[in-house]
Design a protein around this motif. Structure first.
Motif, PDB file in Angstrom:
ATOM      1  N   LEU A 271       0.483  -1.221  -0.113  1.00 47.77           N
ATOM      2  CA  LEU A 271       0.074   0.033   0.096  1.00 47.77           C
ATOM      3  C   LEU A 271       0.900   1.214  -0.148  1.00 47.77           C
ATOM      4  O   LEU A 271       0.340   2.152  -0.507  1.00 47.77           O
ATOM      5  CB  LEU A 271      -0.978  -0.074   1.211  1.00 47.77           C
ATOM      6  N   HIS A 272       2.146   1.359   0.513  1.00 47.15           N
ATOM      7  CA  HIS A 272       3.063   2.524   0.487  1.00 47.15           C
ATOM      8  C   HIS A 272       4.377   2.203   0.051  1.00 47.15           C
ATOM      9  O   HIS A 272       5.248   2.321   0.873  1.00 47.15           O
ATOM     10  CB  HIS A 272       2.866   2.920   2.164  1.00 47.15           C
ATOM     11  N   LYS A 273       4.340   1.851  -1.152  1.00 44.58           N
ATOM     12  CA  LYS A 273       5.654   1.490  -1.810  1.00 44.58           C
ATOM     13  C   LYS A 273       6.534   2.394  -1.839  1.00 44.58           C
ATOM     14  O   LYS A 273       6.270   3.748  -2.154  1.00 44.58           O
ATOM     15  CB  LYS A 273       5.462   0.852  -3.078  1.00 44.58           C
ATOM     16  N   GLY A 274       7.687   2.492  -1.182  1.00 45.61           N
ATOM     17  CA  GLY A 274       8.674   3.566  -1.326  1.00 45.61           C
ATOM     18  C   GLY A 274       8.518   4.350  -0.042  1.00 45.61           C
ATOM     19  O   GLY A 274       9.490   5.425   0.028  1.00 45.61           O
ATOM     20  N   GLU A 275       7.929   4.015   0.952  1.00 48.10           N
ATOM     21  CA  GLU A 275       7.714   4.968   2.036  1.00 48.10           C
ATOM     22  C   GLU A 275       8.553   4.154   3.212  1.00 48.10           C
ATOM     23  O   GLU A 275       8.782   2.866   3.053  1.00 48.10           O
ATOM     24  CB  GLU A 275       6.167   5.156   2.617  1.00 48.10           C
ATOM     25  N   ALA A 276       8.715   4.773   4.387  1.00 45.90           N
ATOM     26  CA  ALA A 276       9.339   4.213   5.479  1.00 45.90           C
ATOM     27  C   ALA A 276       8.494   3.603   6.300  1.00 45.90           C
ATOM     28  O   ALA A 276       8.598   2.766   7.445  1.00 45.90           O
ATOM     29  CB  ALA A 276       9.909   5.240   6.352  1.00 45.90           C
ATOM     30  N   TYR A 277       7.058   3.138   5.919  1.00 41.51           N
ATOM     31  CA  TYR A 277       6.057   2.317   6.660  1.00 41.51           C
ATOM     32  C   TYR A 277       4.973   1.500   5.616  1.00 41.51           C
ATOM     33  O   TYR A 277       5.147   1.897   4.482  1.00 41.51           O
ATOM     34  CB  TYR A 277       5.144   3.463   7.357  1.00 41.51           C
ATOM     35  N   GLN A 278       4.466   0.718   6.416  1.00 44.94           N
ATOM     36  CA  GLN A 278       3.678  -0.121   5.487  1.00 44.94           C
ATOM     37  C   GLN A 278       2.145   0.255   5.418  1.00 44.94           C
ATOM     38  O   GLN A 278       1.524  -0.096   4.624  1.00 44.94           O
ATOM     39  CB  GLN A 278       3.663  -1.671   5.743  1.00 44.94           C
ATOM     40  N   PHE A 279       1.753   0.965   6.530  1.00 41.85           N
ATOM     41  CA  PHE A 279       0.416   1.145   6.741  1.00 41.85           C
ATOM     42  C   PHE A 279       0.615   2.706   7.458  1.00 41.85           C
ATOM     43  O   PHE A 279       1.187   3.233   7.811  1.00 41.85           O
ATOM     44  CB  PHE A 279      -0.255   0.427   7.750  1.00 41.85           C
ATOM     45  N   CYS A 280      -0.857   3.316   6.955  1.00 45.05           N
ATOM     46  CA  CYS A 280      -0.834   4.926   7.769  1.00 45.05           C
ATOM     47  C   CYS A 280      -2.028   4.714   8.692  1.00 45.05           C
ATOM     48  O   CYS A 280      -2.955   3.924   8.635  1.00 45.05           O
ATOM     49  CB  CYS A 280      -1.042   5.941   6.689  1.00 45.05           C
ATOM     50  N   SER A 281      -2.174   5.977   9.371  1.00 41.82           N
ATOM     51  CA  SER A 281      -3.303   6.013  10.266  1.00 41.82           C
ATOM     52  C   SER A 281      -4.235   7.129   9.762  1.00 41.82           C
ATOM     53  O   SER A 281      -4.357   7.963  10.400  1.00 41.82           O
ATOM     54  CB  SER A 281      -2.747   6.606  11.799  1.00 41.82           C
ATOM     55  N   THR A 282      -4.647   6.656   8.635  1.00 44.60           N
ATOM     56  CA  THR A 282      -5.828   7.675   8.197  1.00 44.60           C
ATOM     57  C   THR A 282      -6.835   6.527   7.417  1.00 44.60           C
ATOM     58  O   THR A 282      -6.623   5.323   7.355  1.00 44.60           O
ATOM     59  CB  THR A 282      -5.342   8.463   6.830  1.00 44.60           C
ATOM     60  N   ASP A 283      -8.111   7.186   6.898  1.00 45.26           N
ATOM     61  CA  ASP A 283      -8.820   6.157   6.276  1.00 45.26           C
ATOM     62  C   ASP A 283      -8.374   5.550   5.044  1.00 45.26           C
ATOM     63  O   ASP A 283      -9.178   4.755   4.362  1.00 45.26           O
ATOM     64  CB  ASP A 283     -10.297   6.922   6.240  1.00 45.26           C
ATOM     65  N   HIS A 284      -7.142   5.899   4.597  1.00 44.36           N
ATOM     66  CA  HIS A 284      -6.591   5.181   3.506  1.00 44.36           C
ATOM     67  C   HIS A 284      -6.261   3.700   3.984  1.00 44.36           C
ATOM     68  O   HIS A 284      -6.442   2.935   3.202  1.00 44.36           O
ATOM     69  CB  HIS A 284      -5.428   5.842   2.801  1.00 44.36           C
TER      70      HIS A 284
END
Length: 519
Positions: A271-284
């Motif tokens: 879901l978050h390719k290229g980010e420092a995390y795999q999941f976010c804390s939003t409704d995404h």
């Protein structure tokens, strides 16, 4: 799972040990100037390169981390054309695009890990895309040539990383650390706790006990973000706590725990390719407000369902959910530019998945969708028909909703969101709807230019400061005496993209006595 094809073999399977399962990294706070926090226990503090740090922090103290100086990231635009689950299919599409003069690329998402001593799970997918567009207008120009054959969506990506300096210090400034990279805090003993304070001006506290580590980073716009690393079961417990209400039946909480765990396992690394995390804390993804105080029922439900996931044909199911479907779910391939999943189909949210007698069978045309949105059909998520269930207002307000804009107000929003100057807004024309009536393509008619939007997310975001509750809507236009629009009123159904489980429908089933597997 609410809304799945009843002919598919969906099973609950216990996988009690995730061998070598990676820790979950979650972006828990974003876009803030500073973060205050309390430490309880023994921690190591270092930057991610290991160049600077404090040997250890012991005891209870109040700290602050802030951005001293920063430069935001620079962006370009890309077009995601399709996501496949088999690499050969991605290579075939890339070859077709090359034959038409494009320069496609293939990006692999996902991860592979052990689910047992002799079993592996691989959730890889392969995205075919075009990139290198300096403006969104250039990306839209190419998108228009592809939309008749595919469902291309435009995305923004970093062409240059954000840069800056982060400083962390205690309130008395007895100890401090200043780094050009992320700062990481790692607990050195069990029962250590990090408590994040006054988040976004609120008085609440986000507690994170027994973390693997927590990181403070500079985000794309040069502000702070906080990434927490944790175990998958701790993450599921934190997600369930956000959703929890005392009057929820146990079967609904069990359903949430199992579907959330399945969703995490199926989407790790996608879901978050290229980010420092795999999941976010939003409704995404899902909201997370910490891992601290959790209700006893939540702890018990997570413990009782530990390791349980939904599977289909030997694979862990990708099990998204949304707040309210509005009476009809949507199929995956209509919302996402990906291959279909047999268990993520479009159905009426009622027993037998049959349409209510007072509404059309098909909702993908304008005449039918107007009848649908103006009706209050007998479906699971219509709580106005359920006299024996309490008023779940946060859900009910989205079963059918209404939002009104003055024309100039909507023009400003459209200009900001699409980065296009349309001039005077004349009309918004529906071009294509999905099975649930959700809009997949619209055209905005303006005095300077027309703009075509493709995809559920693009449609929802273009007509609201954040996003509309759903893309299942109709519009009533109010005119002046010269036939020029003065206001636009959106009438809609549901909250969310309609993929997977309707949460309010699942609550309704739980109140009727259905167990988790039936839900």
């Amino acid at each position: 799972m609410n809304g799945h094809n009843r002919h598919e073999k969906i099973e609950i399977q216990e996988l009690p040990t995730f061998y070598r399962f990676p820790f979950i990294k979650v972006n828990v706070i974003d876009d803030v100037e500073q973060i205050d926090f309390l430490l309880s226990g023994h921690f190591t503090v270092e930057d991610m390169t290991g160049e600077c740090g404090l040997d250890s922090l012991i005891g209870e103290a109040r700290w602050r981390v802030a951005v001293e100086a920063s430069a935001p990231a620079k962006f370009q635009y890309g077009i995601s054309i399709h996501e496949f689950f088999q690499p050969q299919q991605a290579e075939k599409l890339a070859g077709k695009l090359q034959g038409k003069g494009y320069e496609p690329k293939i990006q692999t998402f996902g991860y592979q890990w052990q689910l047992g001593e002799d079993r592996r799970f691989k959730n890889s997918s392969y995205r075919v895309f075009l990139d290198g567009f300096p403006t969104i207008r250039e990306a839209r120009r190419i998108q228009r040539h592809l939309v008749d054959f595919y469902q291309p969506t435009i995305y923004k990506y970093r062409a240059r990383e954000a840069r800056g300096v982060i400083e962390m210090f205690d309130v008395n400034y007895n100890q401090s650390i200043k780094c050009s990279g992320p700062i990481k805090l790692t607990p050195r003993e069990r029962n250590s706790v990090i408590s994040l304070l006054n988040i976004l001006g609120r008085s609440d506290v986000m507690e994170f006990p027994d973390l693997y580590n927590i990181q403070f980073r500079i985000n794309d716009i040069g502000k702070l973000q906080c990434v927490a690393e944790m175990d998958i079961e701790a993450y599921v417990g934190g997600l369930l706590t956000v959703q929890y209400q005392e009057n929820y039946p146990d079967s609904y909480l069990e359903t949430l725990a199992i579907t959330m765990r399945s969703w995490v396992a199926a989407n790790w690394g996608r879901l978050h390719k290229g980010e420092a995390y795999q999941f976010c804390s939003t409704d995404h993804c899902y909201y997370l407000s910490g891992l601290g105080t959790q209700p006893r029922r939540v702890l018990d439900i997570v413990k009782e369902t530990k390791g349980f996931v939904l599977t289909c044909e030997g694979e862990i199911c990708n099990t998204p959910s949304h707040l309210v479907c509005g009476g009809h779910t949507e199929k995956l391939e209509n919302i996402s530019d990906s291959d279909p999943k047999s268990y993520l189909k479009a159905f009426f949210d009622r027993a037998g998945y049959e349409p209510p007698p007072e509404v059309p069978v098909r909702l993908d045309n304008e005449e039918a969708i107007e009848i649908w949105i103006n009706s209050k059909p007998d479906v699971h998520c219509n709580f106005s028909r359920k006299k024996d269930v309490e008023n779940f207002q946060k859900f009910r307000q989205y079963f059918r909703w209404e939002i009104e804009y003055a024309r100039h107000e909507l023009e400003e929003i459209i200009s900001k969101k699409t980065e296009e100057e349309i001039g005077t807004l004349y009309d918004i024309i529906p071009l294509k709807r999905g099975k649930s009536g959700r809009l997949l393509e619209v055209e905005i008619l303006g005095s300077r230019q027309n703009v075509k939007l493709v995809g559920d997310q693009a449609v929802r975001e273009a007509f609201a400061e954040e996003r509309l509750p759903s893309s299942c809507f109709i519009i009533r236009t109010e005119m002046d005496e010269h036939g020029i629009p003065t206001a636009f009123v959106f009438f809609g159904a549901g909250n969310g993209d309609g993929i997977g489980m309707c949460q309010l429908g699942a609550i309704s089933k739980a109140f009727s006595g259905q167990p988790a597997m039936e839900i």
